[in-house]
Design an enzyme around this catalytic site. Structure first.
Site, PDB file in Angstrom:
ATOM      1  NE  ARG A  76      -2.816  -2.003   8.391  1.00 59.04           N
ATOM      2  CZ  ARG A  76      -2.499  -2.297   7.135  1.00 59.04           C
ATOM      3  NH1 ARG A  76      -2.630  -3.522   6.682  1.00 59.04           N
ATOM      4  NH2 ARG A  76      -2.050  -1.351   6.314  1.00 59.04           N
ATOM      5  NE  ARG A 100      -5.260  -0.256  12.964  1.00 59.14           N
ATOM      6  CZ  ARG A 100      -4.578  -0.068  11.849  1.00 59.14           C
ATOM      7  NH1 ARG A 100      -3.266  -0.004  11.877  1.00 59.14           N
ATOM      8  NH2 ARG A 100      -5.204   0.025  10.695  1.00 59.14           N
ATOM      9  CE  LYS A 118      -0.432   4.113  12.880  1.00 57.33           C
ATOM     10  NZ  LYS A 118       0.334   4.814  11.844  1.00 57.33           N
ATOM     11  CB  SER A 162       4.846  10.017  11.236  1.00 58.45           C
ATOM     12  OG  SER A 162       4.019  10.075  10.100  1.00 58.45           O
ATOM     13  NE  ARG A 215       6.197   6.505   0.743  1.00 56.49           N
ATOM     14  CZ  ARG A 215       5.331   6.280   1.744  1.00 56.49           C
ATOM     15  NH1 ARG A 215       4.226   5.570   1.519  1.00 56.49           N
ATOM     16  NH2 ARG A 215       5.567   6.759   2.950  1.00 56.49           N
ATOM     17  N   GLY A 228      -5.098   7.771   5.443  1.00 55.42           N
ATOM     18  CA  GLY A 228      -4.189   8.749   6.027  1.00 55.42           C
ATOM     19  C   GLY A 228      -2.972   8.970   5.153  1.00 55.42           C
ATOM     20  CE  LYS A 263      -3.125   0.408   3.418  1.00 58.06           C
ATOM     21  NZ  LYS A 263      -2.943   1.652   4.195  1.00 58.06           N
ATOM     22  CD  GLN A 273       0.364   8.228   7.134  1.00 57.52           C
ATOM     23  OE1 GLN A 273      -0.224   9.098   7.774  1.00 57.52           O
ATOM     24  NE2 GLN A 273      -0.148   7.028   6.940  1.00 57.52           N
ATOM     25  CG  ASP A 306       0.237  -0.052   9.454  1.00 59.49           C
ATOM     26  OD1 ASP A 306      -0.158   0.787  10.292  1.00 59.49           O
ATOM     27  OD2 ASP A 306       0.614   0.250   8.310  1.00 59.49           O
TER      28      ASP A 306
HETATM   29  C1  S3P Z   1       2.516   4.708   6.169  1.00 59.00           C
HETATM   30  C2  S3P Z   1       3.055   5.072   7.377  1.00 59.00           C
HETATM   31  C3  S3P Z   1       2.516   4.631   8.677  1.00 59.00           C
HETATM   32  C4  S3P Z   1       1.568   3.457   8.546  1.00 59.00           C
HETATM   33  C5  S3P Z   1       0.617   3.637   7.393  1.00 59.00           C
HETATM   34  C6  S3P Z   1       1.379   3.782   6.090  1.00 59.00           C
HETATM   35  C7  S3P Z   1       3.113   5.235   4.927  1.00 59.00           C
HETATM   36  O1  S3P Z   1       1.818   5.705   9.267  1.00 59.00           O
HETATM   37  O2  S3P Z   1       0.840   3.256   9.728  1.00 59.00           O
HETATM   38  O3  S3P Z   1      -0.270   2.536   7.273  1.00 59.00           O
HETATM   39  O4  S3P Z   1       2.829   4.690   3.838  1.00 59.00           O
HETATM   40  O5  S3P Z   1       3.899   6.186   5.005  1.00 59.00           O
HETATM   41  P1  S3P Z   1       2.587   6.875  10.086  1.00 59.00           P
HETATM   42  O6  S3P Z   1       3.397   7.651   9.140  1.00 59.00           O
HETATM   43  O7  S3P Z   1       1.482   7.706  10.676  1.00 59.00           O
HETATM   44  O8  S3P Z   1       3.384   6.170  11.137  1.00 59.00           O
END
Ligand code: S3P
Length: 447
Positions: free
Chosen positions: A401, A357, A353, A174, A40, A104, A35, A176, A326
């Site tokens: 999940r 969770r 999340k 993070s 990306r 997210g 994913k 993200q 995750d």
């Molecule tokens: C992800 C980063 C994680 C993860 C999410 C996917 C990503 O989140 O939990 O399912 O693809 O960058 P965080 O960046 O909030 O830790």
């Protein structure tokens, strides 16, 4: 082609699934594409010059929502013969609000990319996503010069362009947040540097390099540093997305807990920043094997086999959390079958999340007769070295999940387990039930 959406369930009951004890799971499977890499690939493809071809893209709803967003922002995104073709373009302000659904990753990375460009776009999401914090991304982007309307929660309007550099310490580990800054930084003036005391997944850095951008990685005392160099123009490339370890986790753990099982997941992503679960399961005595290790598009992959194992409880350190963030719901299920307590530290991020969770795991384990408790950010599961009672109905809070984890538990519990809102599984793992059934799992609509 038009981007498909999850059909609404005809009724709440139609969205419920039940799993029952099975005699042994067996087979070799391929799970959908990763994913993180899929989001990306679409975003970088949409920003790059030329046509990017993506094979193995995860066609889950989260990623389809990102595909629709990249198209709304001006790039061409088409699926032809199972391959996704993305032709980059100058991004423009979309005519409508961009709805990122449950994702997210989608919304935070897209807001970062838009922040660097002279584009105005409004983002929203489903009820779960509208309840999740966005300030962690907006604050550093604001420091770079982006402007926002809205607060810590969606909907948020981004007014991008005219950015300066930033040196940012990513305390929450993070990926993200890091990725949003790097994407915004592609069009910023000045140095862009993200420092990670605890490194998060590095797919953005790896893929930015594949698209021709300068990204340097330095390991220093203060942590791992990702630094954008002067060459920030992206050129199209081809991406083959490896199988998602966060999805593979469900059939692999199911095989560990169902007596008589042996399951192989082919071509699984083995990026060291993503496989904390394997280390944790090994510490619990799980029988896991990796064959056929190879490189695919700059990422390590291999075939991972899990054989039914009698596991023992273990201490899972907080430093490992970013590499298995995750996977705690399914690790908690493995822990429910192990002998002795499993103590998982450093789980604060689990509260923000797709659901809270930590709360959802505790309630679900309780409904299945498993003793568990939290102490601050630590989760403790008291395994008894035998199959738990099961028999419960688990509230998933719309979290894919949580749904898959408790369906896995039901495959080896003494009584069946029911989960609600199972349609959400399609956000990350379309075809989950069918694939599990192909291994011999008994998962279906309750009678
Ligand atoms: C992800 C980063 C994680 C993860 C999410 C996917 C990503 O989140 O939990 O399912 O693809 O960058 P965080 O960046 O909030 O830790």
């Amino acid at each position: 082609m038009s981007v498909a959406t999850i059909p609404p369930a005809a009724s709440a009951a139609a969205d419920t699934l039940r799993s029952e004890a099975t005699s042994g799971l067996e087979g070799a499977i391929t799970v959908p594409g990763d994913k993180s890499i899929s989001h990306r690939a679409l975003i970088l493809g949409g920003l790059a010059e030329g046509e990017t071809r993506i094979s193995g893209l995860l066609e889950g709803q989260d990623v389809l929502d990102t595909a629709a967003a990249v198209r709304a922002l001006g790039a061409s995104v088409e699926r032809r013969g199972g391959v996704w073709h993305v032709t980059g373009a100058e991004w423009r302000s979309p005519g409508a609000v961009i709805d990122c659904g449950n994702s997210g990753t989608g919304v935070r990375l897209l807001m970062g990319a838009v922040a660097g460009l002279p584009v105005r776009a409004t983002f929203t999401g489903d009820e779960s996503l509208r309840g999740r914090p966005m300030g962690r991304v907006l604050d550093p982007l604001r420091e770079m010069g982006a402007r926002f309307e809205g607060g810590d929660r969606l909907p948020v309007t981004v007014e991008g362009g005219g950015l300066r550099g930033l040196r940012f310490v990513n305390e929450k580990a993070s990926a993200q947040v890091k990725s949003a800054i790097l994407l915004a930084g592609l069009h910023a003036d000045g140095a862009v540097e993200v420092i990670e005391p605890k490194p998060s997944r590095d797919h953005s850095e790896i893929m930015l390099r594949a698209f021709g951008a300068d990204v340097e990685i330095e390991e220093k005392e203060e942590g791992r540093i990702a630094l954008l160099g002067p060459q920030r123009r992206l050129r199209a490339t081809d991406i083959a997305v490896p199988a998602d370890p966060s999805s593979a986790a469900f059939p692999l753990v199911a095989a560990l807990i169902v007596p008589g099982s042996e399951v192989t997941v082919r071509g699984m992503l083995l990026n060291p920043l993503r496989i904390g679960l394997l280390a944790s399961l090994e510490a619990m005595g799980a029988r896991l094997r990796i064959d056929n290790r190879r490189l695919q598009g700059g990422e390590a992959v291999g075939d991972v086999t899990a054989v039914h194992s009698l596991m023992r409880g273990a201490e899972i350190p907080a430093v490992r959390a970013p590499s298995m963030i995750d996977e705690y719901p399914i690790l908690a299920v493995a822990a429910a079958f192990a002998n002795g307590p499993t103590v998982m530290h450093g789980l604060a991020e689990l509260r923000v999340k797709e659901s809270d969770r930590l709360a959802a795991i505790l309630a679900g384990l309780g409904a299945c007769g498993v003793e568990a408790r939290s102490e601050g950010d630590t989760l403790i599961v008291e395994g008894k070295g035998e199959a738990p009672a099961g028999g419960g109905t688990v509230s998933t809070h719309g979290d894919h999940r949580i749904a898959m984890s408790f369906l896995a538990l039901g495959l080896a519990a003494r009584r069946p387990v029911t989960v609600d809102r199972a349609g959400m599984i399609a956000t990350s793992f379309p075809g989950f039930s069918e694939l599990m059934r192909s291994l011999g799992a008994r998962i279906g609509a309750p009678a």
